[in-house]
Design an enzyme around this catalytic site. Structure first.
Site, short mmCIF file in Angstrom:
data_model
loop_
_atom_site.label_atom_id
_atom_site.label_comp_id
_atom_site.label_asym_id
_atom_site.label_seq_id
_atom_site.Cartn_x
_atom_site.Cartn_y
_atom_site.Cartn_z
N THR A 66 -8.52 6.47 -1.82
CA THR A 66 -9.94 6.11 -2.05
C THR A 66 -11.04 7.06 -1.63
OG1 THR A 66 -9.68 5.28 0.11
CG2 THR A 66 -9.83 3.68 -1.50
N LYS B 39 -14.78 8.07 -3.39
CA LYS B 39 -15.90 8.51 -2.50
C LYS B 39 -16.46 9.91 -2.97
CE LYS B 39 -13.90 6.08 0.97
NZ LYS B 39 -12.88 6.14 2.22
N HIS C 213 0.83 -1.34 -0.01
CA HIS C 213 0.00 0.02 -0.03
C HIS C 213 0.71 1.25 -0.17
CE1 HIS C 213 -3.91 -2.03 0.91
NE2 HIS C 213 -3.27 -2.73 1.44
N LYS D 208 -8.11 13.98 4.63
CA LYS D 208 -7.25 12.94 4.39
C LYS D 208 -6.19 12.89 5.69
CE LYS D 208 -6.55 13.95 0.09
NZ LYS D 208 -6.47 12.66 -0.85
N ARG D 209 -5.32 11.90 5.91
CA ARG D 209 -4.41 12.25 6.79
C ARG D 209 -3.50 13.29 6.30
NH1 ARG D 209 -3.06 8.05 10.36
NH2 ARG D 209 -1.27 9.81 11.05
N LYS E 213 1.00 14.25 0.62
CA LYS E 213 -0.44 14.71 0.19
C LYS E 213 -0.51 16.32 -0.30
CE LYS E 213 -2.28 10.90 2.79
NZ LYS E 213 -3.02 9.71 1.88
#
Ligand code: 26V
Length: 831
Positions: free
Chosen positions: A676, A680, A377, A568-569, A574
């Site tokens: 993910t 969504k 992952h 998100k984290r 990111k």
């Protein structure tokens, strides 16, 4: 039958409950069942019951119905000898279960009506259920979606994990900074779980290995652990769509074999008498609150081995109950390793097969590889698990021997078969000789599996080129792709009832059983009346989120603005920082050019930082500081608002996803394995602004280039620029907007009480710009302005939004699970 023996499948029980008596699904029946639970299980009268009692009563009533199906599913699997899939994961980020269970059983309306008879509102009852937050982020949530999809697609599945007493921490923002507080989801008990005292296994640590040479038997290695703890099973039923199939999530809890050392206690050492018990229970006390950065501590390795060994002992016990031999184990069980966290299972299964069940090496090794498969992952080097050999050897001496032996087999294949050179050989080795000698868990999981998969097409290709480059040369057909997905039940039907009903009205309810039918919605993008209704649903969802923000943060949001959301984290890769810099640049532009026709925006952030991740915590602090200044500046009022919503979790995501106009998926290309959240959001009709990273690449293929807003460097370009020694300053010098934003933040415009607060964060962009924030800024800014223009043409925006919902069906986790079942597990209804 007692609760503790339900859903077990021993021969004696198989005669029981072939098919339970059907129950009526009307509101009368449910009202009666709920009140019965309230009275006889909780001991409260209708008059006296608090909302919490109604939650418990409703859960227990619904649970009875699930148990009916659970027993049937378990018996069917046992009876038919169907292959089981065991999903081993350190994390299951489940969230709440009541709404999901009721919806999958088709009882939402009846339960709502039943409770309404007593003036109780189902929505309020649901809110009282605590989130089961037994995970950090994407990996844990994927495990939860996969469990639901296995049940919904009829794959006989077992989830195996850890029953953490404290799940993922609760985040509060105090004086702008993240504070971590313990999470206590079990405080009021957990009505969903069944303790299985009869399913308990001893787990050893430490001690010695010796050779046992008994007369008449082949010599074998015996491990005598110095310490033993007990793993006790807790089972939660996982109900699939329409309740047709119910699987089991089995979580292990650690207990000491001796609850108290009575000798020590009687000798007056009252604390010492409990030490052993505390040490044992510590194993399952807390979830590690990190999703990258190798944990390194002994307790983490203990957790990993504890749940791996318990799960394997359980799998073997069940297998031997139904089969005479372990030789056919791989025909009956597939074991998926969710990342390397359960990778020690490879050595443990070998130990159990050889040392406990007397199997020879060659057969054990063949069975092990045929049974396991492994999902990677992340490619982030700092997240790849390795353990110091001395620690491993001290804690798991026999498993260490086996790892050396496996390594010898692999080395032989590499030298004899392939004639690899020394560099390649040392890259393949399970032992990293370069860093003080460490065991590489990724290599162990890889060589012990018949299939290894990445979670998006791009990520899988990058696995072949980077971390597993040499193992891929040795075993060229082992790596394959399985793109992630999300369950449309939780992430559309339940969290966005407005949109789901609109889709019912428009194309009929068939999409609820076959999500592919969502495509029928595509043509309605050109239907003005439909678009109007679609936009009305979005507006209602935005109003719901705005109400939450107003209540929690006392900030008012304008529903006419673009709700531009990044949740998100918090992690440098990111790039929340890129988003914040664009926000600051936009703020400065609106102030300088107030006469321009700016598009109103609300920038929404949420997410947790690992407690020890300094930069990520600074990013949260910065988001809050920027929000404070912008939100209190009258010159931009109604044009720009910034909010950071504390304590992001699954339940908050269920409110946020349906309310987004714009989804931020802006990681440095090559670093987000899949994502993910991106799926969504798009499923709920948000447009995506994103890089060519992870599953965004495949979303582009399914949506069409006109329906997704891709910008910036691709993975190859990032890699090349890093090789060539890119530096941020040279880019910044050519970009006045970016320079000014960085200078303002550095100068303390947003934190006058401590002007130097963000100096080092900003310098990291000026210097190395490792995450390509400066490098991608211009492209990001331009794309955002393009989106501003599009917002002014609601017809065009809404057309794209409809296409997003209509074309996202492929990203259902049912599709992912069917691919795993067919290509990797060879299990499930079509096997
Ligand atoms: C690593 C570690 C290292 C030791 C401490 C605890 C810990 C916990 C988790 C991890 C691995 C995290 C990897 C992860 O969550 N990856 C995400 O997986 C998602 C599902 O495949 C994917 O969508 C995201 O892109 C990816 O970041």
């Amino acid at each position: 039958m007692t609760a503790s023996s339900l859903a077990e499948t021993s021969a004696a029980e198989r005669t029981f409950a072939e098919k339970p008596a059907p129950r009526l699904n009307d509101a009368d029946t449910l009202a009666q069942e709920i009140v019965e639970k309230l009275t006889y299980s909780i001991g409260k009268s209708v008059k006296r019951a608090r909302l919490h009692d109604w939650l418990e009563a409703t859960t227990l009533a619904v649970r009875d119905r699930i148990i009916d199906h659970w027993l049937v599913s378990s018996h069917e699997t046992a009876e038919t000898g169907a292959k089981r899939v065991c999903y081993l994961s350190m994390e299951f980020l489940i969230g709440r279960l009541l709404r999901d269970a009721i919806a999958n059983l088709g009882l939402t309306q009846s339960v709502r009506e039943a409770l309404a008879r007593y003036d109780v509102e189902l929505d309020l009852v649901e809110l009282l259920e605590p989130d089961a937050a037994l995970g950090n982020g994407g990996l844990g949530r994927l495990a939860a979606c996969f469990m639901e999809s296995m049940a919904s697609t009829g794959v006989p599945g077992f989830g195996y994990g850890i029953r953490y007493v404290h799940g993922f921490f609760r985040q509060e923002i105090v004086d702008g900074r993240q504070v971590e507080l313990p999470e206590t989801w079990l405080k009021h008990g957990n009505p969903w779980e069944f303790e299985r005292r009869e399913s308990a296994y001893e787990i050893g640590f430490g001690g010695k290995v010796s050779m046992l040479d008994e007369a008449g038997k082949p010599p074998r290695q015996v491990w005598r652990p110095a310490e033993r703890v007990l793993a006790v099973a807790y089972d939660t039923p996982v109900v699939g769509w329409r309740g047709e199939h119910v699987n089991t999530l089995r979580l292990w809890s650690a207990q000491s074999l001796d609850p108290i050392l009575l000798d020590a206690f009687n000798a007056g050492d009252h604390i010492g008498a409990l030490l052993e018990s505390n040490k044992a229970e510590a194993i399952t006390r807390v979830l590690y609150p990190a999703d990258s950065h190798q944990a390194g501590q002994e307790l983490r390795l203990r957790q990993e081995y504890f749940f791996s060994s318990a799960s394997l002992q359980d799998i073997i016990r069940r297998h031997l109950r139904e089969n005479e031999t372990l030789s056919n184990l791989a025909d009956k069980v597939a074991i998926q390793l969710n990342d390397t966290h359960p990778a020690v299972s490879v050595a443990e299964l070998m130990r159990l097969l050889m040392d406990v069940h007397g199997m020879e090496w060659d057969e054990a090794w063949t069975i092990t590889r045929a049974t396991f498969s492994y999902t990677n992952h992340t490619l982030l080097p700092e997240a790849l698990e390795t353990w110091p050999i001395h620690l491993f050897e001290r804690l798991l001496p026999r498993q260490m021997q086996i790892i050396y032996a496996i390594n010898a087999v692999v080395m032989r294949e590499a030298t004899q078969g392939q004639g690899f050179d020394d560099t390649t050989i040392s890259a393949i080795s399970l032992i990293d000789e370069g860093n003080g000698r460490r065991v590489r868990m990724g290599q162990l999981a890889f060589v012990g599996s018949h299939a290894v998969n990445g979670v998006s097409a791009l990520h899988t290709e990058l696995m072949k080129e980077t971390v597993f480059h040499d193992l891929h040369k040795l075993y060229p057909s082992r790596i394959e792709n399985k793109t992630n997905g999300v369950t449309p039940r939780r992430w559309l039907f339940e969290c966005n009832t407005g949109l789901a009903s609109l889709i019912d009205e428009t194309i009929g309810p068939g999409f609820r059983d076959e999500i592919g039918e969502l495509k029928k919605l595509d043509g309605f993008a050109n239907d003005a009346a439909f678009r109007e209704k679609f936009a009305a649903v979005k507006r209602a969802n935005k109003a719901r989120l705005a109400a939450l923000v107003e209540e929690r943060l006392a900030i008012q949001l304008d529903p006419n603005a673009i709700f531009d959301i990044q949740v998100k984290r918090i992690h440098e890769y990111k790039r929340q920082l890129l988003n914040i810099l664009e926000t600051v640049a936009l703020y400065e532009q609106i102030r300088s050019l107030p006469h321009l026709d700016w598009t109103p925006r609300v920038k929404i952030f949420a997410g947790k930082a690992a407690p020890s991740y300094v930069q990520a915590k600074e990013i949260i602090h910065l988001a809050g500081d920027v929000a404070r200044v912008i939100n209190s500046d009258p010159s931009v009022r109604n044009l720009l608002k910034v909010v950071f919503i504390p304590n992001y979790n699954v339940s908050l995501a269920e409110i946020i996803m349906p309310a987004a106009d714009l989804s931020e998926q802006i990681s440095t290309a090559g670093l987000e394995a899949s994502g993910t959240g991106n799926m969504k959001f798009a499923l709920n009709g948000a447009l995506t602004i994103g890089t060519l990273d992870g599953a965004n690449v495949e979303m582009l293929e399914h949506l069409g280039a006109e329906n997704i807003f891709i910008f910036g460097l691709d993975a190859d370009e990032v890699a090349r620029m890093r090789r060539e020694g890119h530096n941020g300053q040279s880019v910044i010098d050519r970009q006045p907007l970016l320079r000014s934003a960085i200078d303002s933040i550095s100068a303390g415009v947003f934190c006058q009480e401590e002007p130097g607060r963000y100096a080092s964060l900003m310098n990291s962009i000026r210097d190395r710009d490792w995450w390509m924030i400066a490098a991608d800024f211009r492209a990001y800014w331009d794309t955002q302005r393009q989106l501003d223009m599009l917002w002014k043409k609601p017809d065009d925006w809404n057309k794209i939004a409809v296409h997003n919902t209509a074309r996202m069906a492929w990203f259902s986790s049912d599709r992912s699970i069917r691919e795993y079942a067919k290509d990797i597990w060879r299990a499930g209804p079509d096997a």
